[in-house]
Motif scaffolding. Structure first.
Motif, PDB file in Angstrom:
ATOM      1  N   MET A 160      32.984   5.701   0.548  1.00 30.50           N
ATOM      2  CA  MET A 160      31.893   6.664   0.770  1.00 30.50           C
ATOM      3  C   MET A 160      32.284   7.693   1.822  1.00 30.50           C
ATOM      4  SD  MET A 160      29.031   7.164  -0.664  1.00 30.50           S
ATOM      5  CE  MET A 160      28.467   8.853  -0.428  1.00 30.50           C
ATOM      6  N   ARG A 209      33.658   3.551  12.244  1.00 27.29           N
ATOM      7  CA  ARG A 209      32.660   2.512  11.938  1.00 27.29           C
ATOM      8  C   ARG A 209      32.201   2.613  10.485  1.00 27.29           C
ATOM      9  NH1 ARG A 209      28.321   3.939  15.961  1.00 27.29           N
ATOM     10  NH2 ARG A 209      27.104   2.308  14.981  1.00 27.29           N
ATOM     11  N   LEU A 212      25.187   2.157  11.018  1.00 23.19           N
ATOM     12  CA  LEU A 212      24.910   3.444  11.660  1.00 23.19           C
ATOM     13  C   LEU A 212      23.419   3.759  11.546  1.00 23.19           C
ATOM     14  CD1 LEU A 212      27.996   3.549  11.468  1.00 23.19           C
ATOM     15  CD2 LEU A 212      27.814   5.921  10.749  1.00 23.19           C
ATOM     16  N   GLY A 264      25.447   3.568  -0.960  1.00 24.36           N
ATOM     17  CA  GLY A 264      26.582   3.831  -0.075  1.00 24.36           C
ATOM     18  C   GLY A 264      26.206   4.239   1.340  1.00 24.36           C
ATOM     19  N   ILE A 265      25.041   3.809   1.792  1.00 26.16           N
ATOM     20  CA  ILE A 265      24.691   4.169   3.175  1.00 26.16           C
ATOM     21  C   ILE A 265      25.462   3.266   4.139  1.00 26.16           C
ATOM     22  CG2 ILE A 265      22.372   4.997   2.567  1.00 26.16           C
ATOM     23  CD1 ILE A 265      21.608   2.307   4.252  1.00 26.16           C
ATOM     24  N   PHE A 266      25.632   3.745   5.354  1.00 26.68           N
ATOM     25  CA  PHE A 266      26.349   2.958   6.350  1.00 26.68           C
ATOM     26  C   PHE A 266      25.325   2.164   7.157  1.00 26.68           C
ATOM     27  CE2 PHE A 266      28.856   6.941   5.758  1.00 26.68           C
ATOM     28  CZ  PHE A 266      29.834   6.363   4.961  1.00 26.68           C
ATOM     29  N   SER A 267      25.243   0.878   6.879  1.00 26.41           N
ATOM     30  CA  SER A 267      24.176   0.040   7.433  1.00 26.41           C
ATOM     31  C   SER A 267      24.208  -0.043   8.951  1.00 26.41           C
ATOM     32  CB  SER A 267      24.280  -1.380   6.876  1.00 26.41           C
ATOM     33  OG  SER A 267      24.291  -1.353   5.490  1.00 26.41           O
ATOM     34  N   ALA A 306      28.928  -5.185   7.953  1.00 29.84           N
ATOM     35  CA  ALA A 306      28.316  -5.010   6.634  1.00 29.84           C
ATOM     36  C   ALA A 306      29.303  -4.309   5.731  1.00 29.84           C
ATOM     37  CB  ALA A 306      27.056  -4.171   6.767  1.00 29.84           C
ATOM     38  N   ARG A 324      21.415  12.551   2.657  1.00 32.81           N
ATOM     39  CA  ARG A 324      22.792  12.742   3.102  1.00 32.81           C
ATOM     40  C   ARG A 324      23.546  13.697   2.166  1.00 32.81           C
ATOM     41  NH1 ARG A 324      26.048   7.293   3.769  1.00 32.81           N
ATOM     42  NH2 ARG A 324      26.021   7.524   1.533  1.00 32.81           N
ATOM     43  N   GLU A 360      32.970  -0.003   7.116  1.00 27.03           N
ATOM     44  CA  GLU A 360      31.902  -0.520   6.250  1.00 27.03           C
ATOM     45  C   GLU A 360      32.093  -0.088   4.797  1.00 27.03           C
ATOM     46  OE1 GLU A 360      28.026   0.102   7.937  1.00 27.03           O
ATOM     47  OE2 GLU A 360      27.055  -0.325   6.026  1.00 27.03           O
ATOM     48  N   ASN A 361      32.442   1.178   4.580  1.00 24.66           N
ATOM     49  CA  ASN A 361      32.563   1.686   3.215  1.00 24.66           C
ATOM     50  C   ASN A 361      33.485   2.911   3.198  1.00 24.66           C
ATOM     51  OD1 ASN A 361      32.225   2.627   0.612  1.00 24.66           O
ATOM     52  ND2 ASN A 361      30.017   2.322   0.581  1.00 24.66           N
ATOM     53  N   ASN A 387      24.905   2.175  -5.572  1.00 25.50           N
ATOM     54  CA  ASN A 387      24.575   1.250  -4.467  1.00 25.50           C
ATOM     55  C   ASN A 387      24.160   2.005  -3.207  1.00 25.50           C
ATOM     56  OD1 ASN A 387      26.917   2.263  -3.411  1.00 25.50           O
ATOM     57  ND2 ASN A 387      28.066   0.364  -3.464  1.00 25.50           N
TER      58      ASN A 387
END
Lengths: 241, 340
Positions: free
Chosen positions: B229, B221, A95, A90-93, B338, A148, B225-226, A88
């Motif tokens: 990760m 932050r 940010l 796993g990016i931080f939306s 998110a 990343r 969100e995750n 998925n």
């Protein structure tokens, strides 16, 4: 033959009541790109997550760079030198692109020369440097997720289905990126279902089914052996193309 | 290292990220709608400032809780204990220093209050650390057990307050300099409410700066969100969570001191009593969102003040109605975080 970068020996993983990995034996040679193929539900993603310590193996052993990481915590595995790009992404939306890469650069600010190298094959990241990652397209998010993982040199890169749902032009960017990484002798374990994407990239290949490795060998041998493809993947090379 | 030509699709222009303004507009719209209903401009100013002050205090109490939930999915129903303990701890400084509190000197008043706040935040921060280690840690990922055990923790804390400070209410008068009103035209605005607004803004600005300008803030932050990760990038989210839990507890302690001075009377259950509003605020704001928590707190407090004046009979349910309306409009809250 040098010691492999990663070796899984008889690894079993349970998720709740489900027995997903049922004795996985897998060797990832140092400096090579290993492709893990298999149908949906074969256990490919679970294998990567078990390597990362996100799910722990209930039996078996995982050796990374000669060290036993079977029971290691995820941050320790990451710090040992494994980078992970999940399915998925796993990016931080929330940010920005910059902030996503900043978090991945544990040494502090990302190295400028390395960033320029990454921008070479993922120019969109430079263009949208201060844009929230959540606003990127699917392909750009995948680029960011891979960037990343490689913003600092890592010993091993785990990538889970990077081409899923992407346009051919984006896939071409990914191929270029993986070729660059191969040229730098980065060890990569790539999970894919898109055989045409990986057949020219992979050095070695392993095929999973029902939580086990059912075949392992050189990629060029599998790419030339249509009968074996038919047997292992259920489709010939022609239909994949 | 070689470079490649950018691909057209990868380099395509993105829509610019726009600030999500409708939730921000709700506040002024609400205030403007209340103006003709209240009828008198000075009364409206008084009610609005009172609402903003109350909202800031609720925000201070709620901000830590929303981060705790966002970061580790922990439902801490014992958060109110830190509010009560913070307020009662402040009395250890404020009551012996009555001379400074009652002196006609802003410096002495502020010194006493500053010491009280520092001690309250220190004690509630330490209590938060112990609470997380002993009560919360064994029930990670088990929501029902979290609710039960943290509520139990709050009951124990309330009883401990009775043991230490006795069962009676404790009066906590305002410092001399903070009493009285300032006249703005014909509107009377209590000085302490203005101070509460100022403290709330400072806390919000500090949180905003930490969350947006520091690496720890970025990690928080990202973790909201995750979290998985964040761990895969090599950071220990549990340590981060403990830090946030301690900071959130200390902020609740600060909120407790402000709330206690606002009420001028302390009871052991004051934290538990305010928790209903705190939970409404973090649900309205969007679980894990500090910005949403800020707007939500102001909304809840303004609605409580306006309805308390206009229709006292429905004041008790006004915040539930507000929550229902907000969730019908935005089911994930005003500023949803998110999630993976």
């Amino acid at each position: 033959m040098s010691e492999p970068m990663l070796a899984l020996a008889g690894v079993h993983t349970h998720i709740g009541q489900y027995h997903i990995l049922q004795g996985v034996d897998l060797v990832v040679p140092r400096g090579e790109l290993t492709v893990l193929l298999g149908r949906n539900g074969a256990g490919k993603t679970t294998t990567l997550r078990t390597i990362m310590g996100l799910w722990h193996a209930s039996r078996g052993a995982l050796l990374f760079d000669g060290n036993d990481v079977t029971r290691a915590a995820t941050p320790d595995i990451s710090c040992a030198g494994i980078a992970y790009v999940p399915e998925n992404m796993g990016i931080f939306s929330d940010l920005t692109v910059r902030e996503n890469l900043l978090l991945a650069a544990r040494a502090g600010e990302p190295d400028t020369a390395r960033l320029e190298w990454i921008f070479g094959f993922f120019p969109a990241l430079k263009k949208f440097w201060n844009q929230a990652a959540g606003t990127l397209s699917g392909g750009q998010k995948q680029m960011l997720a891979i960037a990343r993982a490689i913003v600092e040199p890592r010993k091993l890169l785990l990538v889970d289905e990077p081409t899923k749902g992407l346009a051919p032009a984006i896939i071409q960017s990914l191929i270029t990126a993986f070729r660059e990484l191969k040229a730098m002798e980065t060890t990569i374990l790539l999970v894919e279902q898109n055989f045409s994407f990986v057949k020219s990239l992979g050095d070695t290949v392993a095929v999973m089914d029902d939580g086990r490795i059912v075949h392992s060998g050189r990629m060029d041998e599998l790419a030339e052996d249509r009968e074996l493809q038919q047997k292992l993947l259920g489709l010939s090379l022609d239909t994949h193309q | 290292m070689t470079t490649t030509t950018p691909t057209a699709t990868a380099d395509a222009e993105l829509p610019r990220l726009r600030l999500d303004t409708p939730p921000l507009l709700v506040l002024p719209i609400l205030a403007l709608l209340a103006l003709p209903l209240v009828g008198s401009f000075p009364t409206w100013v008084t009610l609005t400032v009172a609402g903003l002050a109350m909202g800031m205090m609720i925000f201070i109490m709620a901000s830590g809780l929303t981060l705790v939930f966002g970061l580790m999915d922990v439902l801490n129903f014992g958060h109110g204990a830190f509010v009560s303990v913070g307020a009662f701890t402040a009395t250890l400084v404020l009551l012996p220093m009555q001379g400074w509190m009652q002196a006609d000197s802003v410096l002495l008043n502020l010194s006493a209050l500053g010491l009280a706040i520092a001690l309250a935040m220190l004690v509630t921060g330490a209590l938060g650390w112990a609470f997380e280690r002993i009560i919360v840690m064994p029930v990670y990922g088990q929501h029902l057990k979290q609710i039960l055990i943290t509520m139990g923790g709050m009951i124990v804390a309330e009883q401990m307050i009775h043991v230490v400070w006795g069962p009676d209410q404790i009066p906590l008068p305002l410092p001399t300099s903070f009493r009285g009103v300032i006249l703005v035209g014909d509107a009377a605005v209590e000085k302490y409410r203005l101070i509460a607004v100022a403290v709330g803004l400072v806390v919000f600005a500090a949180m905003f700066l930490v969350l947006n300008r520091t690496k720890v803030g970025l990690l928080i932050r990202a973790g909201v969100e995750n979290g998985e990760m964040v761990e895969a990038l090599g950071y220990r989210i549990r340590r981060l969570f403990v830090g946030v839990f301690v900071a959130g507890s200390a902020l609740a302690g600060l909120g407790g001191v402000l709330w206690g001075l606002y009420k001028e009377t302390l009871t052991a259950t004051m934290g538990g009593d305010i928790m209903v509003l705190v939970f409404i605020v973090i649900i309205i704001g969007g679980l894990g969102s500090v910005g949403g928590c800020f707007i939500g707190a102001l909304l809840v407090a303004l609605v409580a003040n306006y309805t308390g004046f206009l229709a006292p009979k429905i004041a008790l349910v006004s915040n539930i109605l507000l929550m229902v309306a907000i969730l019908l409009w935005r089911p994930q809250g005003l500023y949803p975080v998110a999630k993976r």
